[in-house]
Design a protein around this motif. Structure first.
Motif, PDB file in Angstrom:
ATOM      1  N   THR A 141       6.934 -46.335 -41.514  1.00 32.08           N
ATOM      2  CA  THR A 141       7.622 -45.519 -42.513  1.00 32.08           C
ATOM      3  C   THR A 141       6.634 -44.860 -43.469  1.00 32.08           C
ATOM      4  OG1 THR A 141       7.862 -47.438 -43.943  1.00 32.08           O
ATOM      5  CG2 THR A 141       9.702 -46.932 -42.477  1.00 32.08           C
ATOM      6  N   LEU A 187       4.382 -42.935 -42.500  1.00 29.62           N
ATOM      7  CA  LEU A 187       4.034 -41.629 -41.937  1.00 29.62           C
ATOM      8  C   LEU A 187       5.148 -40.643 -42.265  1.00 29.62           C
ATOM      9  CD1 LEU A 187       2.677 -42.716 -38.432  1.00 29.62           C
ATOM     10  CD2 LEU A 187       1.352 -41.844 -40.369  1.00 29.62           C
ATOM     11  N   ASP A 188       4.767 -39.422 -42.604  1.00 28.90           N
ATOM     12  CA  ASP A 188       5.747 -38.372 -42.896  1.00 28.90           C
ATOM     13  C   ASP A 188       6.498 -38.028 -41.613  1.00 28.90           C
ATOM     14  OD1 ASP A 188       7.102 -35.983 -43.370  1.00 28.90           O
ATOM     15  OD2 ASP A 188       5.605 -35.283 -44.807  1.00 28.90           O
ATOM     16  N   PRO A 189       7.828 -38.195 -41.603  1.00 27.86           N
ATOM     17  CA  PRO A 189       8.580 -37.993 -40.354  1.00 27.86           C
ATOM     18  C   PRO A 189       8.537 -36.554 -39.845  1.00 27.86           C
ATOM     19  CG  PRO A 189      10.069 -38.273 -42.222  1.00 27.86           C
ATOM     20  CD  PRO A 189       8.690 -38.599 -42.717  1.00 27.86           C
ATOM     21  N   LEU A 190       8.220 -35.602 -40.713  1.00 25.71           N
ATOM     22  CA  LEU A 190       8.258 -34.199 -40.286  1.00 25.71           C
ATOM     23  C   LEU A 190       6.872 -33.587 -40.119  1.00 25.71           C
ATOM     24  CD1 LEU A 190      11.248 -32.724 -42.349  1.00 25.71           C
ATOM     25  CD2 LEU A 190      11.237 -33.778 -40.098  1.00 25.71           C
ATOM     26  N   MET A 191       5.845 -34.416 -40.129  1.00 19.29           N
ATOM     27  CA  MET A 191       4.503 -33.849 -39.975  1.00 19.29           C
ATOM     28  C   MET A 191       3.853 -34.383 -38.706  1.00 19.29           C
ATOM     29  SD  MET A 191       1.270 -33.980 -42.579  1.00 19.29           S
ATOM     30  CE  MET A 191       2.010 -33.241 -44.003  1.00 19.29           C
ATOM     31  N   GLN A 204      -1.617 -35.554 -40.182  1.00 15.25           N
ATOM     32  CA  GLN A 204      -1.566 -36.700 -41.083  1.00 15.25           C
ATOM     33  C   GLN A 204      -2.854 -37.506 -41.031  1.00 15.25           C
ATOM     34  OE1 GLN A 204       2.130 -38.576 -41.848  1.00 15.25           O
ATOM     35  NE2 GLN A 204       3.123 -37.640 -40.108  1.00 15.25           N
ATOM     36  N   TYR A 246       5.333 -36.181 -33.275  1.00  9.10           N
ATOM     37  CA  TYR A 246       5.871 -36.604 -34.568  1.00  9.10           C
ATOM     38  C   TYR A 246       6.028 -38.129 -34.561  1.00  9.10           C
ATOM     39  CZ  TYR A 246       6.826 -31.737 -35.603  1.00  9.10           C
ATOM     40  OH  TYR A 246       6.677 -30.416 -35.863  1.00  9.10           O
ATOM     41  N   TYR A 298       8.343 -40.252 -34.978  1.00 11.72           N
ATOM     42  CA  TYR A 298       9.439 -40.941 -34.282  1.00 11.72           C
ATOM     43  C   TYR A 298       9.198 -41.011 -32.778  1.00 11.72           C
ATOM     44  CZ  TYR A 298      11.145 -36.620 -32.290  1.00 11.72           C
ATOM     45  OH  TYR A 298      11.227 -35.485 -31.555  1.00 11.72           O
ATOM     46  N   GLN A 299       8.239 -40.212 -32.281  1.00 16.13           N
ATOM     47  CA  GLN A 299       7.964 -40.232 -30.848  1.00 16.13           C
ATOM     48  C   GLN A 299       6.996 -41.344 -30.465  1.00 16.13           C
ATOM     49  OE1 GLN A 299       6.876 -35.997 -31.046  1.00 16.13           O
ATOM     50  NE2 GLN A 299       8.198 -35.667 -29.286  1.00 16.13           N
ATOM     51  N   LEU A 333      -2.112 -45.367 -37.760  1.00 11.69           N
ATOM     52  CA  LEU A 333      -2.356 -45.765 -39.153  1.00 11.69           C
ATOM     53  C   LEU A 333      -3.793 -46.265 -39.335  1.00 11.69           C
ATOM     54  CD1 LEU A 333       1.042 -47.519 -39.939  1.00 11.69           C
ATOM     55  CD2 LEU A 333       0.189 -45.393 -40.918  1.00 11.69           C
TER      56      LEU A 333
END
Ligand SMILES: Nc1ncnc2c1ncn2[C@@H]1O[C@H](COP(=O)(O)OP(=O)(O)O)[C@@H](O)[C@H]1O
Ligand code: SF4
Ligand SMILES: [Mg+2]
Lengths: 313, 330
Positions: A105, A107-111, A116, A148, A150-151, A161
């Motif tokens: 969480t 990580l920015d979900p839209l980047m 990142q 992204y 979520y993938q 990370l």
């Protein structure tokens, strides 16, 4: 000796408490870390072990200066001998000190992943070769950069990370449980990267559940329990066996390791709101005596390590 | 793959719009049949004296004595052939009336829509980024106030202030009175548009602003913003890299989904400002029992709102990678 040895990171008697609103407007302080001391030197990995809820992540966040607003801290934190004021922490974050956060969480979900990992700033693009190198070592395909969050699978996300922290040239890396979900080979590779950083003269604070894995890479082990340190031992002490360890809880942890009999410890860690008086481990300790319930034992030096127990020998 | 997905989406929405329009026709038709609206009376009034026999003949001719279901079938088949009938009020094909009025309304709504979207978004960002500080508290109060003010009241207030007292703007209509339509300049049109557009946007921007504020607060409290902070990103970098990225889509979606309120608001605003758009036409049609025009506009507005919602959905899918993926897997 006149010149006192200076640690890279030195945390002394840290306490963290949260202001909480209990029923209605009654405010109460919830102390979650108390009287905690750890230090990290250049060239070494300090592993922090302890069950969940023992305050490991909060320690990491306190060092970074990113605790929530309702948290209050006491005690002294020094980086290279200088007091870590909020302004100083702001200067250190992301430059001198890098954090590997505990979950996806962060990580920015839209980047896209690559953006990142490279981070903000003008020289981000210059880090592309370094990124390729790290991805390669951690078995992340180049295409992962274009994906992204979520993938990613859990293990992939952890490796991403880790990349974010080791791609820069921070002097101190704080890794908050970086390996769960990774395959053994990948986890070993991640720790090997940390070891190399330490060998280059940097410092690593490695928070982990996996004592077994940590023992092979860390120099020292700090055992956390209910928001404080119970023992500071060398990895060698853990490797050579129960007798070399000092605290009853450390010994119990050792016995719970698979190769040492897998013997679980009865009972559970007390909750922050209802800590026992006296020694925090006393409700589960077989050596507990009257004195233990009345007074909190101080951290004391013993056989080259430190222990917080009246009866340790 | 991509072609298959597009045709898939296309058919899904086509099916939806057909069922929607059918349902709206049924409901609209039923309501009109049950209401005291009497198109014959309206026609008779406009023609002049008509004998009871002629009147009965007219009713017969229009099929008013047929059973309702048959009437509905006739009506539907006419519509399917592209014939929406003739407006009793304007004496012109309904389609032409709608086309002309909608051009005016569209200009009005577009201005209001863009204005409220941009201002609302900016204000929302200002409030969210300065949460609980004075600026946020004041703006939030204004927005809440605006949310609860009725359109016509605000319109009247603006009209009084700017047109009657200050005389900056005309009192009504979309062009100066007594000037030929072809002679009206674009500036005159804009001049007439400003107050109604302002009224309309003042009502919807507060909603966008409050929504954007909340979304930004959520984003700024997220783990990924905490991590950005831990990596040394400044407040400005955090807004640029993570803030806008995560709030722009919800704001846009909300903006497209607000077509219904926009349409409803325009009916009131147009009436207050005597602005000759679809909104005033629909109330005129209702008051004058112009059934064909009323039903025509009802269908048209349903289509309009549907389009807004569809764009909102598609946009969300196109930009949010997680939703994009779930579309692909369907
Ligand atoms: N924001 C917070 N407010 C109140 N209590 C918290 C908050 N964050 C963590 N805690 C409490 O502090 C304790 C330590 O949490 P944490 O550092 O996350 O543990 P660990 O990382 O060792 O699993 C837990 O008991 C948790 O419930
Ligand atoms: S101080 Fe007492 S209760 Fe605590 S660990 Fe030592 S022996 Fe056990
Ligand atoms: Mg944790």
């Amino acid at each position: 000796m006149v010149c006192k040895h200076e640690h890279l990171l030195d945390v002394q008697n840290l306490s963290v408490s949260f202001k909480m609103y209990d029923r209605g407007l009654v405010q109460k302080e919830l102390k979650v870390i108390s009287d905690l001391s750890v230090s990290v030197d250049r060239g070494e990995i300090l592993a922090v072990v302890g069950s969940s809820g023992s305050g490991k992540s909060l320690l990491a966040h306190a060092i970074m200066g990113i605790l929530p607003e309702n948290a209050a801290i006491q005690g002294a934190m020094k980086y290279q001998g200088e007091d870590m004021t909020p302004e100083y922490q702001e200067k250190l974050r992301g430059r001198q000190i890098a954090l590997v956060p505990q979950s996806v969480t962060y990580l920015d979900p839209l980047m896209r992943v690559e953006k990142q990992v490279l981070g903000a700033g003008k020289d981000a693009k210059k880090k592309i070769p370094a990124l390729k190198g790290i991805f390669n070592r951690l078995e992340l395909d180049e295409s992962v950069g274009k994906q992204y969050p979520y993938q990613l699978s859990g293990g992939m996300a952890r490796r991403v990370l880790v990349s974010t922290a080791v791609i820069g040239d921070a002097e101190l890396v704080i890794a908050d449980e970086p390996t769960p979900g990774m395959q053994t080979g990948q986890a070993i590779e991640a720790l090997r990267i940390f070891r190399e950083l330490a060998d280059e003269g940097k410092g690593v604070l490695l928070i982990t559940h996996d004592i077994d894995l940590a023992l092979n890479f860390a120099d020292k082990i700090a055992v956390f329990y209910a928001g404080t340190t119970l023992e500071l031992a060398s990895s060698g002490d853990f490797l050579s066996g129960e007798e070399s360890l000092r605290h009853p809880y450390s010994k119990a942890l050792w016995r719970a390791m698979p190769q040492n009999g897998f013997e679980p410890l009865d009972g559970f860690q007390p909750f922050s709101g209802s800590l026992p008086s006296g020694c925090l481990f006393s409700p589960r300790c077989s050596m507990c005596e009257k004195q233990c319930r009345q007074k909190i034992p101080e951290m004391r030096e013993l056989r080259g390590g430190f222990v917080r127990c009246f009866h340790a020998t | 793959m991509i072609v298959k997905r597009i045709t898939n989406v296309f058919f899904r929405y086509a099916l939806r719009v057909i069922t929607l329009l059918f349902a709206v026709s049924v409901i609209g038709f039923t309501l009109v049949s049950l209401s005291p609206v009497d198109p014959v009376q309206q026609y008779v009034l406009s023609v002049g004296s008509v004998s009871p026999e002629q009147r009965a003949e007219l009713e017969d001719y229009w099929g008013l004595n047929d059973p309702p279901v048959e009437r509905f079938e006739n009506c539907l088949s006419a519509i399917l052939h592209g014939d929406f009938g003739t407006s009793l009020l304007y004496r012109r094909p309904v389609i032409d009336v709608i086309r002309e009025k909608f051009a005016n309304t569209f200009a009005l709504m577009l201005c209001a829509w863009v204005f409220s979207g941009v201002i609302g978004f900016i204000l929302g960002c200002v409030m969210g980024a300065n949460r609980d500080r004075a600026a946020d508290k004041i703006l939030k109060r204004i927005c809440l106030l605006l949310c609860s003010v009725p359109t016509f009241w605000l319109g009247l207030l603006l009209l009084l202030l700017f047109s009657v007292w200050l005389g900056w703007f005309p009192i009504g209509f979309s062009s100066p009175i007594g000037v030929m339509n072809s002679d009206v300049t674009i500036w005159q049109q804009i001049h007439h548009l400003i107050l109604p557009a302002l009224t309309l946007s003042l009502l919807s921007f507060a909603n966008v602003a409050l929504h954007t504020r909340q979304k930004l607060i959520d984003v700024l409290e997220s783990d990924y913003v905490l991590f950005a902070k831990a990596r040394g990103e400044s407040k400005r970098q955090i807004m640029k890299r993570h803030g806008y990225r995560n709030i722009i889509m919800p704001a846009l979606t909300l903006q497209f989904a607000s077509f219904a309120e926009l349409f409803g608001g325009s009916v009131l605003a147009e009436n207050v400002f005597s602005y000759p758009g679809l909104g005033s036409a629909v109330s005129a049609a209702g008051l004058n029992s112009d059934v064909p025009l009323l039903l025509g506009i009802t269908l048209f507005s349903a289509l309009f709102v549907f389009t807004g919602n569809m764009i909102a959905n598609l946009l969300y899918g196109a930009i949010d990678p997680q939703i994009k993926e779930s579309y692909a897997n369907e």
